[in-house]
Design an enzyme around this catalytic site. Sequence first.
Site, mmCIF file in Angstrom:
data_model
loop_
_atom_site.group_PDB
_atom_site.id
_atom_site.type_symbol
_atom_site.label_atom_id
_atom_site.label_comp_id
_atom_site.label_asym_id
_atom_site.label_seq_id
_atom_site.Cartn_x
_atom_site.Cartn_y
_atom_site.Cartn_z
ATOM 1 N N VAL A 70 0.910 -1.143 0.000
ATOM 2 C CA VAL A 70 0.000 0.000 0.000
ATOM 3 C C VAL A 70 0.954 1.199 0.000
ATOM 4 O O VAL A 70 1.570 1.507 1.016
ATOM 5 C CB VAL A 70 -0.939 -0.001 1.223
ATOM 6 N N PRO A 71 1.119 1.849 -1.142
ATOM 7 C CA PRO A 71 2.258 2.738 -1.362
ATOM 8 C C PRO A 71 2.180 4.120 -0.708
ATOM 9 O O PRO A 71 2.122 5.151 -1.379
ATOM 10 C CB PRO A 71 2.299 2.844 -2.889
ATOM 11 N N CYS A 72 2.221 4.146 0.615
ATOM 12 C CA CYS A 72 2.187 5.426 1.328
ATOM 13 C C CYS A 72 3.439 6.254 1.036
ATOM 14 O O CYS A 72 3.414 7.473 1.189
ATOM 15 C CB CYS A 72 2.012 5.203 2.823
ATOM 16 N N HIS A 73 4.512 5.604 0.583
ATOM 17 C CA HIS A 73 5.739 6.336 0.246
ATOM 18 C C HIS A 73 5.535 7.249 -0.958
ATOM 19 O O HIS A 73 6.329 8.159 -1.181
ATOM 20 C CB HIS A 73 6.902 5.363 -0.002
#
Length: 157
Positions: free
Chosen positions: A119-122
């Site tokens: 889950v690409p919070c970056h």
Amino acid sequence: MKNKYHLPTPIGIALIEGNANGVEKISVLSETPERNFQDTELTEAAEQLKAYFKGELQEFNFSIQPQGTAFQQRVWQELLKIPFGKTTSYLELSKRLGDPKAIRAVASANGKNPLWIVVPCHRVIGSDGSLTGYAGGIWRKKWLLEHESPAQQQRLF
């Protein structure tokens, strides 16, 4: 009972946790674990993460079961829509969720994302293009963004 898998990556040891129903949590460890786990139920997630770090995979397709509030789940679902190699801002994410004033709540939910990289919070940055807080450390966020889109990141940073 949660199964565990430790996976060495270029930016630390990934700890994958879950069961036959799916992966509940992926985090990065700051130190090497005393015991190495490699439960077979999590092999598919580990193999996909290996492919991601080799530059061979852009989208994950193993079963995930993140635990969080209804609002956090909405934020995480929106994060999944950010394409590989692209970024968005906290403000833009808040607008997509229907409330531009919820920027702090969105940032908080982003920070509680239990599925590191998947889950690409970056991929969420400041409105001015700056790197902002990241639970794994700003250096890891920068590394991930450069890994996903070297040409774009040279322009941003």
